[in-house]
Design a protein around this motif. Sequence first.
Motif, PDB file in Angstrom:
ATOM      1  N   GLU A 163       0.810  -1.209   0.000  1.00 46.79           N
ATOM      2  CA  GLU A 163       0.000   0.000   0.000  1.00 46.79           C
ATOM      3  C   GLU A 163       0.848   1.266   0.000  1.00 46.79           C
ATOM      4  N   ASN A 164       2.059   1.193   0.556  1.00 51.07           N
ATOM      5  CA  ASN A 164       2.905   2.392   0.609  1.00 51.07           C
ATOM      6  C   ASN A 164       3.808   2.529  -0.620  1.00 51.07           C
ATOM      7  N   LEU A 165       3.552   1.730  -1.645  1.00 49.48           N
ATOM      8  CA  LEU A 165       4.340   1.773  -2.878  1.00 49.48           C
ATOM      9  C   LEU A 165       3.628   2.651  -3.909  1.00 49.48           C
ATOM     10  N   VAL A 166       4.390   3.490  -4.606  1.00 51.73           N
ATOM     11  CA  VAL A 166       3.834   4.391  -5.607  1.00 51.73           C
ATOM     12  C   VAL A 166       4.535   4.179  -6.947  1.00 51.73           C
ATOM     13  N   PHE A 167       3.755   4.119  -8.013  1.00 54.15           N
ATOM     14  CA  PHE A 167       4.297   4.102  -9.375  1.00 54.15           C
ATOM     15  C   PHE A 167       3.965   5.427 -10.042  1.00 54.15           C
ATOM     16  N   VAL A 168       4.933   5.999 -10.752  1.00 61.49           N
ATOM     17  CA  VAL A 168       4.727   7.241 -11.483  1.00 61.49           C
ATOM     18  C   VAL A 168       5.020   6.978 -12.960  1.00 61.49           C
ATOM     19  N   SER A 169       4.078   7.346 -13.814  1.00 63.19           N
ATOM     20  CA  SER A 169       4.243   7.118 -15.252  1.00 63.19           C
ATOM     21  C   SER A 169       3.440   8.161 -16.011  1.00 63.19           C
ATOM     22  N   ASP A 170       3.443   8.051 -17.335  1.00 66.90           N
ATOM     23  CA  ASP A 170       2.542   8.891 -18.113  1.00 66.90           C
ATOM     24  C   ASP A 170       1.131   8.297 -18.032  1.00 66.90           C
ATOM     25  N   ARG A 171       0.218   8.816 -18.808  1.00 63.19           N
ATOM     26  CA  ARG A 171      -1.180   8.392 -18.699  1.00 63.19           C
ATOM     27  C   ARG A 171      -1.542   7.304 -19.699  1.00 63.19           C
ATOM     28  N   ALA A 172      -0.557   6.553 -20.158  1.00 68.51           N
ATOM     29  CA  ALA A 172      -0.821   5.475 -21.121  1.00 68.51           C
ATOM     30  C   ALA A 172      -1.764   4.442 -20.517  1.00 68.51           C
ATOM     31  N   SER A 173      -2.776   4.075 -21.272  1.00 67.20           N
ATOM     32  CA  SER A 173      -3.773   3.127 -20.775  1.00 67.20           C
ATOM     33  C   SER A 173      -3.175   1.749 -20.538  1.00 67.20           C
ATOM     34  N   SER A 174      -2.171   1.367 -21.332  1.00 62.91           N
ATOM     35  CA  SER A 174      -1.557   0.047 -21.171  1.00 62.91           C
ATOM     36  C   SER A 174      -0.839  -0.075 -19.835  1.00 62.91           C
ATOM     37  N   ILE A 175      -0.226   1.026 -19.352  1.00 64.20           N
ATOM     38  CA  ILE A 175       0.436   1.010 -18.047  1.00 64.20           C
ATOM     39  C   ILE A 175      -0.595   0.921 -16.934  1.00 64.20           C
ATOM     40  N   ALA A 176      -1.646   1.721 -17.070  1.00 67.90           N
ATOM     41  CA  ALA A 176      -2.695   1.698 -16.047  1.00 67.90           C
ATOM     42  C   ALA A 176      -3.328   0.323 -15.940  1.00 67.90           C
ATOM     43  N   THR A 177      -3.567  -0.321 -17.075  1.00 62.83           N
ATOM     44  CA  THR A 177      -4.168  -1.660 -17.076  1.00 62.83           C
ATOM     45  C   THR A 177      -3.256  -2.674 -16.410  1.00 62.83           C
ATOM     46  N   ALA A 178      -1.968  -2.649 -16.782  1.00 62.32           N
ATOM     47  CA  ALA A 178      -1.012  -3.613 -16.221  1.00 62.32           C
ATOM     48  C   ALA A 178      -0.831  -3.399 -14.719  1.00 62.32           C
ATOM     49  N   LEU A 179      -0.824  -2.144 -14.269  1.00 57.36           N
ATOM     50  CA  LEU A 179      -0.686  -1.871 -12.835  1.00 57.36           C
ATOM     51  C   LEU A 179      -1.919  -2.343 -12.061  1.00 57.36           C
ATOM     52  N   SER A 180      -3.108  -2.160 -12.633  1.00 52.81           N
ATOM     53  CA  SER A 180      -4.332  -2.566 -11.947  1.00 52.81           C
ATOM     54  C   SER A 180      -4.411  -4.077 -11.770  1.00 52.81           C
ATOM     55  N   VAL A 181      -3.718  -4.811 -12.617  1.00 50.17           N
ATOM     56  CA  VAL A 181      -3.715  -6.271 -12.533  1.00 50.17           C
ATOM     57  C   VAL A 181      -2.607  -6.777 -11.617  1.00 50.17           C
ATOM     58  N   ASN A 182      -1.418  -6.199 -11.727  1.00 50.58           N
ATOM     59  CA  ASN A 182      -0.253  -6.724 -11.010  1.00 50.58           C
ATOM     60  C   ASN A 182       0.017  -6.041  -9.676  1.00 50.58           C
ATOM     61  N   TYR A 183      -0.357  -4.772  -9.556  1.00 48.80           N
ATOM     62  CA  TYR A 183      -0.124  -4.049  -8.308  1.00 48.80           C
ATOM     63  C   TYR A 183      -1.450  -3.445  -7.848  1.00 48.80           C
ATOM     64  N   VAL A 184      -2.239  -4.291  -7.231  1.00 52.33           N
ATOM     65  CA  VAL A 184      -3.589  -3.896  -6.818  1.00 52.33           C
ATOM     66  C   VAL A 184      -3.548  -2.903  -5.655  1.00 52.33           C
ATOM     67  N   HIS A 185      -2.651  -3.095  -4.712  1.00 56.90           N
ATOM     68  CA  HIS A 185      -2.589  -2.265  -3.506  1.00 56.90           C
ATOM     69  C   HIS A 185      -1.740  -1.016  -3.688  1.00 56.90           C
ATOM     70  N   ALA A 186      -0.779  -1.048  -4.597  1.00 52.74           N
ATOM     71  CA  ALA A 186       0.093   0.111  -4.807  1.00 52.74           C
ATOM     72  C   ALA A 186      -0.690   1.259  -5.445  1.00 52.74           C
ATOM     73  N   HIS A 187      -0.201   2.462  -5.247  1.00 49.65           N
ATOM     74  CA  HIS A 187      -0.853   3.650  -5.807  1.00 49.65           C
ATOM     75  C   HIS A 187      -0.227   3.996  -7.152  1.00 49.65           C
TER      76      HIS A 187
END
Length: 392
Positions: free
Chosen positions: A276-300
């Motif tokens: 939960e205390n982990l943060v990812f910073v990226s651009d707004r690419a939908s492919s990154i958002a999709t992959a993060l929502s699947v692999n890092y559910v708790h991270a922000h």
Amino acid sequence: MTTSVGYPSGSSHSTGLIDVDSLFCGKLFKDKTEMRSQMRMYAVKHSFEFHTFKSDNKRYVLKCIDEKCSWRLRATKAKASDSFVVRKYISQHSCDSALRNVSHRQASARTLAGLVSNHFAGGKLPLRPKQLMEIFRNDHGVGVSYSKAWRAQEHASELARGIPADSYEVLPSWFHMIEKKNPGTITYIKADSDNKFRYGFLAFGASIRGFKLMRKVISIDGAHLKSKYKGTLLAASAQDGNFQLYPIAFAVVDSENDASWDCFLRCLKTIIPDEENLVFVSDRASSIATALSVNYVHAHHGICTFHLQKNLETRFRASASLLPIVHDASRAYTQYDFDYLFTQISNGDPDLGEYLWQADIRKWSRAYSPSNRYNIMTYNCAESINSRLKET
């Protein structure tokens, strides 16, 4: 006496590494192809031109381009071997050097590449075509066009570093040795149905072990590769308490798409667990958002404020005066300060305020971020790593 020419172990591209400054009767060349290549380089280095008087599978006879000149060389094939031996050699020129042409007939792109390949070896920054043009003109008296200098650059890079196909072929064995020599290193290679390379992932053991001392904010980004097979280099990086960049992991993929980002983040998750205390910073690419929502559910998942600002500059040009307030709001430390600034934005341009609200203030503001982003509001860490690796 015959002298054997030495070749670097394991290399078939040795043109630029062999000393041919000393020619003499009895000198031995690996084969006719090698001798022809070396003689072309020799002619360019010593500012003269020759023509091939006779050439077949058993003999190789050269004469100076000036028919009245005494320079000549005759070589024949050695018995029971592909090697060629210099049998006759007259080294002195009796021609007028002033008549020699700047547009050298032996100065092909491949020949010129052999003369400068040492500038591309050992991680050196490669020379640009215009720099090569200067070297050929000043050091060898040969004038070449930009296109020929560009081709020479490509050939020189191949001579010094090998060709991309060879690099991909040795990647599994290279990964194996990396793991063996660097304890804790994680590598992964995925091939397609035809057993051809698709994805490659690498995280050095030292980077994995050291991440526990870094700020728990990971920047991820991709950079285009410019080799024959193109592709994209994905990188994940962090920052230490002294604002220094810290590389974590790399991957070579076909492009930035759903499948490649999913593969990269699945590999990354094996070394950096979802928290939960982990943060990812990226651009707004939908492919990154999709992959993060699947692999890092708790991270922000936070978005890059610089990338957001550029979008706003294009979309809300009429409200350019409000954009500095957006910048300040994104970096406000307290929710009180953020709310004060955001109210100014919404009152100044309701459409801009609504757009920013829909973009999710938790993703682009420091005050409302569920986890601590520290000073990392952009994915500049990953971009800086990619920029540092650009030439290599």
